[in-house]
Motif scaffolding. Structure first.
Motif, PDB file in Angstrom:
ATOM      1  N   GLN A  22       0.777   6.517 -10.501  1.00 34.84           N
ATOM      2  CA  GLN A  22       2.126   6.944 -10.124  1.00 34.84           C
ATOM      3  C   GLN A  22       2.448   6.483  -8.706  1.00 34.84           C
ATOM      4  O   GLN A  22       3.456   5.845  -8.464  1.00 34.84           O
ATOM      5  CB  GLN A  22       2.239   8.469 -10.235  1.00 34.84           C
ATOM      6  CG  GLN A  22       2.429   8.958 -11.654  1.00 34.84           C
ATOM      7  CD  GLN A  22       3.682   8.393 -12.305  1.00 34.84           C
ATOM      8  OE1 GLN A  22       4.807   8.605 -11.843  1.00 34.84           O
ATOM      9  NE2 GLN A  22       3.495   7.641 -13.380  1.00 34.84           N
ATOM     10  N   ASN A  23       1.570   6.805  -7.775  1.00 33.17           N
ATOM     11  CA  ASN A  23       1.694   6.336  -6.399  1.00 33.17           C
ATOM     12  C   ASN A  23       0.401   5.639  -6.009  1.00 33.17           C
ATOM     13  O   ASN A  23      -0.693   6.167  -6.249  1.00 33.17           O
ATOM     14  CB  ASN A  23       1.950   7.504  -5.438  1.00 33.17           C
ATOM     15  CG  ASN A  23       3.295   8.163  -5.673  1.00 33.17           C
ATOM     16  OD1 ASN A  23       4.192   7.586  -6.280  1.00 33.17           O
ATOM     17  ND2 ASN A  23       3.422   9.384  -5.196  1.00 33.17           N
ATOM     18  N   GLY A  24       0.517   4.460  -5.435  1.00 35.52           N
ATOM     19  CA  GLY A  24      -0.683   3.731  -5.046  1.00 35.52           C
ATOM     20  C   GLY A  24      -0.389   2.284  -4.767  1.00 35.52           C
ATOM     21  O   GLY A  24       0.689   1.943  -4.287  1.00 35.52           O
ATOM     22  N   MET A  25      -1.339   1.419  -5.117  1.00 37.09           N
ATOM     23  CA  MET A  25      -1.226   0.000  -4.803  1.00 37.09           C
ATOM     24  C   MET A  25      -1.860  -0.854  -5.884  1.00 37.09           C
ATOM     25  O   MET A  25      -2.761  -0.399  -6.584  1.00 37.09           O
ATOM     26  CB  MET A  25      -1.892  -0.299  -3.460  1.00 37.09           C
ATOM     27  CG  MET A  25      -1.196   0.315  -2.260  1.00 37.09           C
ATOM     28  SD  MET A  25      -2.209   0.192  -0.763  1.00 37.09           S
ATOM     29  CE  MET A  25      -3.372   1.514  -1.055  1.00 37.09           C
ATOM     30  N   VAL A  26      -1.369  -2.076  -5.985  1.00 39.10           N
ATOM     31  CA  VAL A  26      -2.012  -3.094  -6.811  1.00 39.10           C
ATOM     32  C   VAL A  26      -2.497  -4.197  -5.873  1.00 39.10           C
ATOM     33  O   VAL A  26      -1.711  -4.782  -5.124  1.00 39.10           O
ATOM     34  CB  VAL A  26      -1.057  -3.688  -7.860  1.00 39.10           C
ATOM     35  CG1 VAL A  26      -1.799  -4.737  -8.702  1.00 39.10           C
ATOM     36  CG2 VAL A  26      -0.480  -2.602  -8.760  1.00 39.10           C
TER      37      VAL A  26
ATOM     38  N   ASP B  83       6.265   6.154  -8.086  1.00 41.61           N
ATOM     39  CA  ASP B  83       6.798   6.653  -9.360  1.00 41.61           C
ATOM     40  C   ASP B  83       6.488   5.687 -10.504  1.00 41.61           C
ATOM     41  O   ASP B  83       7.302   5.522 -11.420  1.00 41.61           O
ATOM     42  CB  ASP B  83       8.317   6.881  -9.264  1.00 41.61           C
ATOM     43  CG  ASP B  83       8.693   7.742  -8.070  1.00 41.61           C
ATOM     44  OD1 ASP B  83       7.955   8.696  -7.777  1.00 41.61           O
ATOM     45  OD2 ASP B  83       9.710   7.438  -7.413  1.00 41.61           O
ATOM     46  N   GLY B  84       5.333   5.009 -10.418  1.00 42.95           N
ATOM     47  CA  GLY B  84       4.930   4.088 -11.471  1.00 42.95           C
ATOM     48  C   GLY B  84       5.628   2.747 -11.438  1.00 42.95           C
ATOM     49  O   GLY B  84       5.474   1.948 -12.368  1.00 42.95           O
ATOM     50  N   LYS B  85       6.377   2.462 -10.361  1.00 45.78           N
ATOM     51  CA  LYS B  85       7.112   1.198 -10.269  1.00 45.78           C
ATOM     52  C   LYS B  85       6.684   0.427  -9.027  1.00 45.78           C
ATOM     53  O   LYS B  85       6.225   1.000  -8.038  1.00 45.78           O
ATOM     54  CB  LYS B  85       8.615   1.459 -10.231  1.00 45.78           C
ATOM     55  CG  LYS B  85       9.171   2.061 -11.515  1.00 45.78           C
ATOM     56  CD  LYS B  85      10.676   2.215 -11.432  1.00 45.78           C
ATOM     57  CE  LYS B  85      11.262   2.769 -12.727  1.00 45.78           C
ATOM     58  NZ  LYS B  85      12.735   2.908 -12.646  1.00 45.78           N
ATOM     59  N   LEU B  86       6.870  -0.897  -9.071  1.00 52.27           N
ATOM     60  CA  LEU B  86       6.436  -1.788  -7.999  1.00 52.27           C
ATOM     61  C   LEU B  86       7.509  -1.919  -6.928  1.00 52.27           C
ATOM     62  O   LEU B  86       8.683  -2.157  -7.226  1.00 52.27           O
ATOM     63  CB  LEU B  86       6.133  -3.173  -8.581  1.00 52.27           C
ATOM     64  CG  LEU B  86       5.064  -3.219  -9.672  1.00 52.27           C
ATOM     65  CD1 LEU B  86       5.113  -4.555 -10.404  1.00 52.27           C
ATOM     66  CD2 LEU B  86       3.673  -2.976  -9.087  1.00 52.27           C
ATOM     67  N   LEU B  87       7.093  -1.801  -5.666  1.00 52.52           N
ATOM     68  CA  LEU B  87       8.008  -1.918  -4.538  1.00 52.52           C
ATOM     69  C   LEU B  87       7.969  -3.338  -3.965  1.00 52.52           C
ATOM     70  O   LEU B  87       6.902  -3.931  -3.810  1.00 52.52           O
ATOM     71  CB  LEU B  87       7.622  -0.940  -3.428  1.00 52.52           C
ATOM     72  CG  LEU B  87       8.259   0.449  -3.451  1.00 52.52           C
ATOM     73  CD1 LEU B  87       7.942   1.173  -4.739  1.00 52.52           C
ATOM     74  CD2 LEU B  87       7.806   1.256  -2.235  1.00 52.52           C
ATOM     75  N   ASP B  88       9.149  -3.864  -3.646  1.00 49.99           N
ATOM     76  CA  ASP B  88       9.264  -5.159  -2.957  1.00 49.99           C
ATOM     77  C   ASP B  88       8.496  -6.266  -3.674  1.00 49.99           C
ATOM     78  O   ASP B  88       7.960  -7.188  -3.036  1.00 49.99           O
ATOM     79  CB  ASP B  88       8.751  -5.063  -1.509  1.00 49.99           C
ATOM     80  CG  ASP B  88       9.633  -4.212  -0.616  1.00 49.99           C
ATOM     81  OD1 ASP B  88      10.840  -4.119  -0.896  1.00 49.99           O
ATOM     82  OD2 ASP B  88       9.118  -3.637   0.356  1.00 49.99           O
ATOM     83  N   TYR B  89       8.429  -6.198  -5.002  1.00 47.50           N
ATOM     84  CA  TYR B  89       7.564  -7.136  -5.727  1.00 47.50           C
ATOM     85  C   TYR B  89       7.981  -8.591  -5.513  1.00 47.50           C
ATOM     86  O   TYR B  89       7.129  -9.458  -5.314  1.00 47.50           O
ATOM     87  CB  TYR B  89       7.543  -6.821  -7.221  1.00 47.50           C
ATOM     88  CG  TYR B  89       6.655  -7.793  -7.976  1.00 47.50           C
ATOM     89  CD1 TYR B  89       5.278  -7.632  -7.978  1.00 47.50           C
ATOM     90  CD2 TYR B  89       7.195  -8.900  -8.624  1.00 47.50           C
ATOM     91  CE1 TYR B  89       4.447  -8.546  -8.615  1.00 47.50           C
ATOM     92  CE2 TYR B  89       6.376  -9.821  -9.264  1.00 47.50           C
ATOM     93  CZ  TYR B  89       5.009  -9.635  -9.253  1.00 47.50           C
ATOM     94  OH  TYR B  89       4.190 -10.554  -9.870  1.00 47.50           O
ATOM     95  N   ALA B  90       9.280  -8.859  -5.556  1.00 46.40           N
ATOM     96  CA  ALA B  90       9.743 -10.246  -5.413  1.00 46.40           C
ATOM     97  C   ALA B  90       9.289 -10.844  -4.084  1.00 46.40           C
ATOM     98  O   ALA B  90       8.899 -12.014  -4.013  1.00 46.40           O
ATOM     99  CB  ALA B  90      11.266 -10.318  -5.537  1.00 46.40           C
ATOM    100  N   GLY B  91       9.312 -10.039  -3.032  1.00 39.80           N
ATOM    101  CA  GLY B  91       8.865 -10.526  -1.730  1.00 39.80           C
ATOM    102  C   GLY B  91       7.382 -10.834  -1.715  1.00 39.80           C
ATOM    103  O   GLY B  91       6.952 -11.854  -1.157  1.00 39.80           O
ATOM    104  N   HIS B  92       6.587  -9.967  -2.327  1.00 42.64           N
ATOM    105  CA  HIS B  92       5.139 -10.207  -2.371  1.00 42.64           C
ATOM    106  C   HIS B  92       4.814 -11.440  -3.208  1.00 42.64           C
ATOM    107  O   HIS B  92       3.940 -12.236  -2.843  1.00 42.64           O
ATOM    108  CB  HIS B  92       4.428  -8.977  -2.941  1.00 42.64           C
ATOM    109  CG  HIS B  92       4.399  -7.824  -1.992  1.00 42.64           C
ATOM    110  ND1 HIS B  92       3.604  -7.802  -0.874  1.00 42.64           N
ATOM    111  CD2 HIS B  92       5.091  -6.652  -1.982  1.00 42.64           C
ATOM    112  CE1 HIS B  92       3.788  -6.664  -0.218  1.00 42.64           C
ATOM    113  NE2 HIS B  92       4.684  -5.951  -0.872  1.00 42.64           N
ATOM    114  N   GLU B  93       5.515 -11.603  -4.309  1.00 41.60           N
ATOM    115  CA  GLU B  93       5.272 -12.773  -5.161  1.00 41.60           C
ATOM    116  C   GLU B  93       5.643 -14.059  -4.423  1.00 41.60           C
ATOM    117  O   GLU B  93       4.911 -15.058  -4.477  1.00 41.60           O
ATOM    118  CB  GLU B  93       6.066 -12.640  -6.464  1.00 41.60           C
ATOM    119  CG  GLU B  93       5.713 -13.637  -7.544  1.00 41.60           C
ATOM    120  CD  GLU B  93       6.413 -14.970  -7.371  1.00 41.60           C
ATOM    121  OE1 GLU B  93       5.828 -15.996  -7.738  1.00 41.60           O
ATOM    122  OE2 GLU B  93       7.548 -14.966  -6.844  1.00 41.60           O
ATOM    123  N   ALA B  94       6.758 -14.038  -3.695  1.00 44.52           N
ATOM    124  CA  ALA B  94       7.193 -15.227  -2.955  1.00 44.52           C
ATOM    125  C   ALA B  94       6.209 -15.557  -1.827  1.00 44.52           C
ATOM    126  O   ALA B  94       5.887 -16.732  -1.585  1.00 44.52           O
ATOM    127  CB  ALA B  94       8.590 -15.006  -2.391  1.00 44.52           C
TER     128      ALA B  94
END
Length: 281
Positions: free
Chosen positions: A85-89, A40-51
């Protein structure tokens, strides 16, 4: 449609993006990466990936050229620019280019890291997933699998072995025990207990895995962290995998032996998607 990508401080059309042929990521696989899902255009679990990114960089004595705040903004800007909208960075940081080839690390004070980010649109990312079939393969990767490096040749070879066998993926086996999948963590379910290998240098410390542990605990599901064999997995009530791009996906067959399947993986996928959507940034 031409995507906008990010390379060393610049937003560029993908057709104009360039990295030196002397970059150590290209010559030595001297780099790390992360993949963050977008719903939905938002990042999932971002804090975990950044850490985890910071941990991987620290283990390799490599510098992050961006601050935490700037890195998050680049992720968000690419999602906006490309209308994902749905995908990956996808994010990759390497030790950069010293202008020639050498086994010695270049001086970080004079040779900056290379950083690249791009998006991939996957409209069906949250759609129901059909159960997958896997084969087992010897785990002969290097001993620091907890560092998310770009050394992905052997996992790619395992994927190709699975494709040649007419199945979807492979599970690595070391000393008779399952470590993980080619790009995911591996689990079985027996008598209501979720069983998966404990964290160590031998497996990647999955971000989806960590989030799922939290949600499973809230749902009063029992998790047992221990290694298991292929034979034990073939006799399990269920099996499944977790990963940033797969979320929770059931496993229907292991080395030709069909598994009965059940409600645990299906329910965990529902919980993960529902709760992750709420927590996305």
């Amino acid at each position: 449609m031409t995507r906008t990508v990010y390379v060393n401080g610049e937003y560029l059309p993908e057709t104009e993006a360039k990295v030196s042929i002397f970059d150590r990521g290209f010559l030595m696989a001297d780099g790390v990466y992360e993949v963050t899902s977008v719903l939905d255009g938002k990042l999932l679990d971002y804090a975990g990936h950044e850490a985890r990114l910071e941990r991987s960089l620290a283990e390799l004595d490599m510098a992050n050229p961006l601050t935490k705040e700037d890195l998050l903004e680049v992720h968000r800007e690419l999602v906006r620019e490309n209308g994902v909208q749905n995908g990956m960075v996808y994010l990759q940081i390497t030790r950069g280019s010293a202008g020639d080839r050498s086994f010695y690390f270049p001086d970080a004070a004079t040779v900056p890291s290379t950083i690249v980010l791009f998006t991939q649109s996957v409209p069906e990312l949250a759609a129901p997933k059909a159960p997958i079939r896997v084969i087992s393969i010897d785990d002969i990767r290097w001993g620091r699998r907890d560092i998310k490096t770009v050394q992905l040749l052997y996992p790619s070879m395992a994927k190709m072995a699975a494709k040649k066998a007419g199945v979807d993926d492979a599970w690595f086996v070391m000393d008779g025990l399952v470590t993980e999948g080619t790009a995911n963590n591996a689990y079985i379910v027996k008598d209501g207990r979720i069983i998966t290998r404990p964290l160590s240098n031998e497996i990647l410390h999955g971000i989806t895995r960590a989030t799922l542990f939290k949600y499973a605990a809230e749902a009063q599901m029992v998790i047992e962290e221990r290694a298991f064999t292929i034979e034990e997995a073939q006799k399990a009530d269920e099996a499944f995998i977790t990963g940033a791009s797969t979320f929770v996906t059931p496993v229907a067959e292991i080395d030709g032996v069909a598994l009965p399947g059940g409600p645990v993986a299906t329910r965990l996928r529902e919980i993960y998607i529902e709760e992750s959507r709420k927590a996305a940034i």
